[in-house]
Design a protein around this motif. Sequence first.
Motif, PDB file in Angstrom:
ATOM      1  N   ARG A 183       0.820  -1.207   0.000  1.00 30.34           N
ATOM      2  CA  ARG A 183       0.000   0.000   0.000  1.00 30.34           C
ATOM      3  C   ARG A 183       0.861   1.267   0.000  1.00 30.34           C
ATOM      4  O   ARG A 183       0.424   2.316   0.466  1.00 30.34           O
ATOM      5  CB  ARG A 183      -0.918   0.008   1.222  1.00 30.34           C
ATOM      6  N   THR A 184       2.064   1.161  -0.548  1.00 28.29           N
ATOM      7  CA  THR A 184       2.956   2.307  -0.600  1.00 28.29           C
ATOM      8  C   THR A 184       3.333   2.637  -2.045  1.00 28.29           C
ATOM      9  O   THR A 184       3.248   1.788  -2.936  1.00 28.29           O
ATOM     10  CB  THR A 184       4.248   2.059   0.200  1.00 28.29           C
ATOM     11  N   TYR A 185       3.776   3.863  -2.232  1.00 28.42           N
ATOM     12  CA  TYR A 185       4.164   4.349  -3.559  1.00 28.42           C
ATOM     13  C   TYR A 185       5.229   3.479  -4.203  1.00 28.42           C
ATOM     14  O   TYR A 185       5.171   3.170  -5.398  1.00 28.42           O
ATOM     15  CB  TYR A 185       4.656   5.791  -3.435  1.00 28.42           C
ATOM     16  N   VAL A 186       6.220   3.071  -3.428  1.00 28.63           N
ATOM     17  CA  VAL A 186       7.324   2.311  -4.013  1.00 28.63           C
ATOM     18  C   VAL A 186       6.840   1.004  -4.611  1.00 28.63           C
ATOM     19  O   VAL A 186       7.358   0.534  -5.633  1.00 28.63           O
ATOM     20  CB  VAL A 186       8.431   2.063  -2.964  1.00 28.63           C
ATOM     21  N   ALA A 187       5.823   0.399  -4.007  1.00 26.15           N
ATOM     22  CA  ALA A 187       5.311  -0.868  -4.529  1.00 26.15           C
ATOM     23  C   ALA A 187       4.600  -0.674  -5.854  1.00 26.15           C
ATOM     24  O   ALA A 187       4.814  -1.440  -6.806  1.00 26.15           O
ATOM     25  CB  ALA A 187       4.368  -1.512  -3.507  1.00 26.15           C
ATOM     26  N   VAL A 188       3.767   0.342  -5.955  1.00 26.13           N
ATOM     27  CA  VAL A 188       2.986   0.534  -7.175  1.00 26.13           C
ATOM     28  C   VAL A 188       3.803   1.201  -8.280  1.00 26.13           C
ATOM     29  O   VAL A 188       3.495   1.052  -9.464  1.00 26.13           O
ATOM     30  CB  VAL A 188       1.710   1.352  -6.894  1.00 26.13           C
ATOM     31  N   ASP A 189       4.852   1.926  -7.908  1.00 27.49           N
ATOM     32  CA  ASP A 189       5.646   2.616  -8.922  1.00 27.49           C
ATOM     33  C   ASP A 189       6.813   1.778  -9.411  1.00 27.49           C
ATOM     34  O   ASP A 189       7.079   1.727 -10.612  1.00 27.49           O
ATOM     35  CB  ASP A 189       6.187   3.932  -8.364  1.00 27.49           C
ATOM     36  N   ALA A 190       7.539   1.133  -8.506  1.00 28.29           N
ATOM     37  CA  ALA A 190       8.810   0.511  -8.883  1.00 28.29           C
ATOM     38  C   ALA A 190       8.814  -1.006  -8.849  1.00 28.29           C
ATOM     39  O   ALA A 190       9.402  -1.648  -9.732  1.00 28.29           O
ATOM     40  CB  ALA A 190       9.923   1.040  -7.975  1.00 28.29           C
ATOM     41  N   ASN A 191       8.178  -1.607  -7.848  1.00 25.68           N
ATOM     42  CA  ASN A 191       8.382  -3.033  -7.637  1.00 25.68           C
ATOM     43  C   ASN A 191       7.935  -3.898  -8.811  1.00 25.68           C
ATOM     44  O   ASN A 191       8.652  -4.817  -9.230  1.00 25.68           O
ATOM     45  CB  ASN A 191       7.679  -3.480  -6.355  1.00 25.68           C
ATOM     46  N   VAL A 192       6.766  -3.613  -9.359  1.00 26.23           N
ATOM     47  CA  VAL A 192       6.293  -4.401 -10.505  1.00 26.23           C
ATOM     48  C   VAL A 192       7.186  -4.171 -11.711  1.00 26.23           C
ATOM     49  O   VAL A 192       7.562  -5.118 -12.420  1.00 26.23           O
ATOM     50  CB  VAL A 192       4.830  -4.037 -10.847  1.00 26.23           C
ATOM     51  N   ALA A 193       7.569  -2.916 -11.930  1.00 29.01           N
ATOM     52  CA  ALA A 193       8.423  -2.599 -13.078  1.00 29.01           C
ATOM     53  C   ALA A 193       9.773  -3.295 -12.972  1.00 29.01           C
ATOM     54  O   ALA A 193      10.295  -3.842 -13.959  1.00 29.01           O
ATOM     55  CB  ALA A 193       8.617  -1.092 -13.181  1.00 29.01           C
ATOM     56  N   TYR A 302      -1.590  10.806   0.422  1.00 32.20           N
ATOM     57  CA  TYR A 302      -2.203   9.546  -0.022  1.00 32.20           C
ATOM     58  C   TYR A 302      -2.947   9.825  -1.322  1.00 32.20           C
ATOM     59  O   TYR A 302      -3.445  10.933  -1.537  1.00 32.20           O
ATOM     60  CB  TYR A 302      -3.200   9.026   1.018  1.00 32.20           C
ATOM     61  N   ASP A 303      -3.020   8.823  -2.186  1.00 35.03           N
ATOM     62  CA  ASP A 303      -3.829   9.013  -3.387  1.00 35.03           C
ATOM     63  C   ASP A 303      -5.261   8.552  -3.125  1.00 35.03           C
ATOM     64  O   ASP A 303      -5.619   8.190  -1.990  1.00 35.03           O
ATOM     65  CB  ASP A 303      -3.204   8.307  -4.604  1.00 35.03           C
ATOM     66  N   ARG A 304      -6.086   8.567  -4.147  1.00 37.57           N
ATOM     67  CA  ARG A 304      -7.509   8.253  -3.963  1.00 37.57           C
ATOM     68  C   ARG A 304      -7.750   6.808  -3.574  1.00 37.57           C
ATOM     69  O   ARG A 304      -8.813   6.464  -3.046  1.00 37.57           O
ATOM     70  CB  ARG A 304      -8.268   8.582  -5.248  1.00 37.57           C
ATOM     71  N   GLN A 305      -6.794   5.953  -3.856  1.00 38.48           N
ATOM     72  CA  GLN A 305      -6.909   4.542  -3.478  1.00 38.48           C
ATOM     73  C   GLN A 305      -6.314   4.261  -2.099  1.00 38.48           C
ATOM     74  O   GLN A 305      -6.257   3.125  -1.662  1.00 38.48           O
ATOM     75  CB  GLN A 305      -6.223   3.645  -4.523  1.00 38.48           C
ATOM     76  N   GLY A 306      -5.860   5.313  -1.435  1.00 39.62           N
ATOM     77  CA  GLY A 306      -5.280   5.151  -0.108  1.00 39.62           C
ATOM     78  C   GLY A 306      -3.831   4.712  -0.123  1.00 39.62           C
ATOM     79  O   GLY A 306      -3.302   4.302   0.921  1.00 39.62           O
ATOM     80  N   ILE A 307      -3.163   4.811  -1.294  1.00 40.46           N
ATOM     81  CA  ILE A 307      -1.753   4.462  -1.383  1.00 40.46           C
ATOM     82  C   ILE A 307      -0.916   5.560  -0.726  1.00 40.46           C
ATOM     83  O   ILE A 307      -1.110   6.749  -1.003  1.00 40.46           O
ATOM     84  CB  ILE A 307      -1.313   4.272  -2.848  1.00 40.46           C
ATOM     85  N   LEU A 308      -0.001   5.174   0.143  1.00 34.14           N
ATOM     86  CA  LEU A 308       0.859   6.136   0.818  1.00 34.14           C
ATOM     87  C   LEU A 308       1.899   6.676  -0.160  1.00 34.14           C
ATOM     88  O   LEU A 308       2.764   5.935  -0.637  1.00 34.14           O
ATOM     89  CB  LEU A 308       1.558   5.473   2.009  1.00 34.14           C
ATOM     90  N   LEU A 309       1.806   7.961  -0.470  1.00 32.74           N
ATOM     91  CA  LEU A 309       2.744   8.608  -1.395  1.00 32.74           C
ATOM     92  C   LEU A 309       3.827   9.332  -0.610  1.00 32.74           C
ATOM     93  O   LEU A 309       4.098  10.519  -0.810  1.00 32.74           O
ATOM     94  CB  LEU A 309       2.002   9.576  -2.314  1.00 32.74           C
ATOM     95  N   ALA A 310       4.421   8.631   0.297  1.00 33.15           N
ATOM     96  CA  ALA A 310       5.468   9.186   1.157  1.00 33.15           C
ATOM     97  C   ALA A 310       6.291   8.019   1.681  1.00 33.15           C
ATOM     98  O   ALA A 310       5.895   6.859   1.579  1.00 33.15           O
ATOM     99  CB  ALA A 310       4.847   9.965   2.315  1.00 33.15           C
ATOM    100  N   ALA A 311       7.453   8.343   2.250  1.00 28.69           N
ATOM    101  CA  ALA A 311       8.323   7.288   2.759  1.00 28.69           C
ATOM    102  C   ALA A 311       7.715   6.599   3.974  1.00 28.69           C
ATOM    103  O   ALA A 311       7.848   5.386   4.148  1.00 28.69           O
ATOM    104  CB  ALA A 311       9.698   7.857   3.106  1.00 28.69           C
ATOM    105  N   LEU A 312       7.054   7.388   4.821  1.00 27.30           N
ATOM    106  CA  LEU A 312       6.415   6.846   6.013  1.00 27.30           C
ATOM    107  C   LEU A 312       5.243   7.744   6.383  1.00 27.30           C
ATOM    108  O   LEU A 312       5.187   8.910   5.976  1.00 27.30           O
ATOM    109  CB  LEU A 312       7.399   6.721   7.172  1.00 27.30           C
TER     110      LEU A 312
END
Length: 359
Positions: A183-193, A302-312
């Motif tokens: 549920r964090t930015y790093v997962a949705v932005d980088a991990n899959v890529a 946080y974005d609209r899906q509740g993803i944390l757009l911050a380090a913590l």
Amino acid sequence: MPDVWSVVLFNLGLAVVGIVAVFGIRVLIAYVTTRDYFDKHVRRVEALGFRERRIALREHTWLNVAEGPAGGIPLLLIPGQGSIWQEYAKAIPELTDTFHVLAVDVHGHGRSSWNTDDYTCAQIADDLSRVVDEVFGTPVVIAGHSSGGLIAARMAATRPDRVRAALFEDPPFFATEPDRVARTYVAVDANVAVTTFLAQHDETDWVCWYMRFSYWKGLLGPIWPLLTRSVVRQRRADPQCVPVVRWVSISINRIWESISHPYDLRFTSTFIDNSWFAGFDQAATLAAIGCPTAFLKATTRYDRQGILLAALSDDDLHRVESLLPDNHTIRLRSSHDIHFAHTNRYVQALKELGGRVVH
């Protein structure tokens, strides 16, 4: 009495002209400010006498460091995941009047060795402690950005004889734990890529691959394909370049600039499978730190899906603060890279921390 439609069209025309003018001014500002925005700082640091060298640790293992002129409080700068020591170049010139600065490429980054066996927080912290012994031979102030902040915490907890004080620049404490990452930015932005890039063999350029998957693709909409074409074109012409798109701001350019430096993506894989954290309990580590600390916290979003757009999150920060015995927290309206986005405040925080250990 003027025709209503004439008034409407006139006002609409004024609005369009205003929008075009504002956009044009922004493009002009971007065009001026993005010219050489990264490398000019590196050249300035080199002009101050900073030189790179390798420090051997074991067979086929070394760390690349850049050290400035001696004098002042010993300071070790630890970049975050994907970043190299030059990332600090904008801040370093303002630090040299107070500190004897040593900046490092951690394992898997830049010109340091790329051995996957070294890709754990514990190993990196141990190796950086050896570097401190070799270069300074005396306790140092350490400053770590992002994952570098986790490494700094490990050093402060396990080598109190070598760490006088620690500055944590927006490190992802607790948000990196396995039950939180998704549920964090790093997962949705980088991990899959990263995972899909390492699993294929057709595309060899990570930056070009990333542009297809980036979280920012959805936020910037129709502008993103234009940015992607420019970035890909530059990387095809020179796979080692840091692409610059002159008509958008530095903050947007930082999206791809930050992943354009030499970096072993297998390092990110150790975050994905959690092996980087082997033997590293975040709460216990923080509780074991006895030296003065400073914590720089960037904006929490946080974005609209509740993803944390911050380090913590703010709750994570409160937990950190409850564990550190001698900490000063500084909150900033800033992106994650505080040392670059708010360089003066970053430098001030480090100098304040230095003052706490001198007096």
